[in-house]
Design a protein around this motif. Structure first.
Motif, PDB file in Angstrom:
ATOM      1  N   VAL A   1      68.931  63.656  36.542  1.00  0.00           N
ATOM      2  CA  VAL A   1      69.652  64.711  35.835  1.00  0.00           C
ATOM      3  C   VAL A   1      71.143  64.393  35.771  1.00  0.00           C
ATOM      4  O   VAL A   1      71.790  64.576  34.725  1.00  0.00           O
ATOM      5  N   LEU A   2      71.697  63.899  36.865  1.00  0.00           N
ATOM      6  CA  LEU A   2      73.114  63.537  36.894  1.00  0.00           C
ATOM      7  C   LEU A   2      73.428  62.445  35.882  1.00  0.00           C
ATOM      8  O   LEU A   2      74.449  62.504  35.186  1.00  0.00           O
TER       9      LEU A   2
ATOM     10  N   VAL B   1      71.635  61.649  33.136  1.00  0.00           N
ATOM     11  CA  VAL B   1      71.427  62.136  31.770  1.00  0.00           C
ATOM     12  C   VAL B   1      72.591  63.022  31.327  1.00  0.00           C
ATOM     13  O   VAL B   1      73.076  62.921  30.199  1.00  0.00           O
ATOM     14  N   MET B   2      73.053  63.884  32.236  1.00  0.00           N
ATOM     15  CA  MET B   2      74.148  64.798  31.901  1.00  0.00           C
ATOM     16  C   MET B   2      75.520  64.154  32.080  1.00  0.00           C
ATOM     17  O   MET B   2      76.540  64.800  31.804  1.00  0.00           O
ATOM     18  N   ARG B   3      75.519  62.902  32.569  1.00  0.00           N
ATOM     19  CA  ARG B   3      76.755  62.130  32.740  1.00  0.00           C
ATOM     20  C   ARG B   3      77.768  62.846  33.630  1.00  0.00           C
ATOM     21  O   ARG B   3      78.963  62.916  33.326  1.00  0.00           O
ATOM     22  N   TYR B   4      77.254  63.379  34.733  1.00  0.00           N
ATOM     23  CA  TYR B   4      78.135  64.002  35.706  1.00  0.00           C
ATOM     24  C   TYR B   4      78.879  62.919  36.486  1.00  0.00           C
ATOM     25  O   TYR B   4      78.291  61.914  36.869  1.00  0.00           O
TER      26      TYR B   4
ATOM     27  N   LEU C   1      75.286  70.719  41.304  1.00  0.00           N
ATOM     28  CA  LEU C   1      74.289  69.676  41.086  1.00  0.00           C
ATOM     29  C   LEU C   1      74.628  68.422  41.890  1.00  0.00           C
ATOM     30  O   LEU C   1      73.749  67.806  42.510  1.00  0.00           O
TER      31      LEU C   1
ATOM     32  N   TRP D   1      69.811  73.396  43.952  1.00  0.00           N
ATOM     33  CA  TRP D   1      70.844  73.308  42.917  1.00  0.00           C
ATOM     34  C   TRP D   1      71.231  74.703  42.434  1.00  0.00           C
ATOM     35  O   TRP D   1      72.422  75.059  42.388  1.00  0.00           O
TER      36      TRP D   1
END
Length: 304
Positions: free
Chosen positions: A52-53, A55-58, A182, A233
């Motif tokens: 998720v990190l 994909v969301m480019r955190y 997250l 989260w």
């Protein structure tokens, strides 16, 4: 008001996933020991959160000054909490464990008064009392027994678990790490995985994995993605808005979620007493979070 409603939604989802986790854990304990289940959960959760990190480019860059706080949160809120509960469930029933968990908001209220200087209003006091009554109604209807039980090491461990969770909630609010929830959850899950990995190696729990059915793997994936990943989260996101005692009040919903999951997945019977208890719990949570007075205030403004 919208942000508080969103935070309440996140907290409700987290508690729902944690409540269902008792049923999913029960479904795989015939083939896996509790500690192997924890290792698999943390591993799946960490991988999911990492995806998720990415994909969301955190941004995942972590300042050195926040590492001690993350280690404390990961050890207390995930590693120690889950280990204590897994050990307790070896000697007590899951329904009784759920009943013991309801004490966590009570501990949180008192700790919030001491360390966060939060006030206990009449609304919160009424809500806490109502929620406890609802939890007792649900758990006694499930077990067919009264609330009295003999002192056992499992109950003492569950009591310690609830106190530990209350401390975690206070620290989560007090430390206020300026990172997205997250990112914080990912580092806590990864830390817990590496801390529990030696247990898997010592018990050789991986040898039982090939014997799992597709359904049992589904339960493990649910425990990893939704329970160890999304639930923590969202719990962090809820704490960004709600006070520690307000967020902890949602713990009263956990026995209700467990009951509903047991009915749907394990075909357990539902009793009228359980329905009444569930309604009382929801009312109690609403009172603790002050939603009743907010709604009354909005209605008065509209009339004027």
């Amino acid at each position: 008001m919208p942000s508080k409603i969103a935070a309440s939604f996140y907290a409700t989802l987290s508690i729902t996933f944690w409540g269902v986790s008792f049923v999913s854990t029960k479904a795989v304990l015939d083939k896996l020991d509790p500690y192997t289940v924890l290792v698999i959960r943390f591993g799946i959760g960490a991988i999911f959160l990492l995806c998720v990190l990415l994909v969301m480019r955190y941004p995942m860059k972590l300042s050195l000054k926040y590492i001690p706080s993350l280690i404390v949160l990961g050890i207390l809120g995930v590693f120690v909490h889950q280990i204590i509960q897994a050990t307790a469930l070896l000697t007590i029933d899951a329904s009784h464990a759920g009943w013991m968990i309801s004490f966590s908001p009570v501990f949180t209220v008192f700790l919030s008064m001491i360390f966060l200087h939060e006030k206990v209003t009449l609304s919160r006091a009424v809500g806490i009392g109502a929620a406890i009554a609802g939890v007792i109604l649900i758990t006694t209807s499930r077990s067919g027994q009264g609330v009295a039980f003999a002192i056992d090491i499992g109950y003492l461990l569950m009591l310690l678990s609830t106190f530990n969770w209350a401390i975690y909630g206070i620290l989560l609010k007090r430390l206020s790490i300026p990172l997205p929830s997250l990112v914080i959850t990912f580092y806590m899950s990864a830390l817990s995985f590496f801390l529990t990995l030696p247990i898997l190696l010592k018990n050789q729990g991986w040898k039982s994995l090939p014997t799992l059915s597709a359904t049992e793997w589904g339960h493990l994936i649910f425990l990893g993605v939704f329970v160890s990943g999304i639930a923590y989260w969202y719990w962090g996101k809820a704490h960004e808005v709600l006070e520690a005692s307000q967020a902890s009040a949602f713990m009263y919903l956990e026995p209700l979620a467990t009951l509903l999951a047991a009915v749907l997945l394990l075909n357990e019977k539902i009793f009228f007493q359980s329905v009444v208890g569930g309604v009382i719990i929801i009312v109690g949570v609403v009172f603790v979070n002050g939603q009743v007075w907010n709604l009354i205030g909005l209605l008065r403004k509209r009339r004027t």
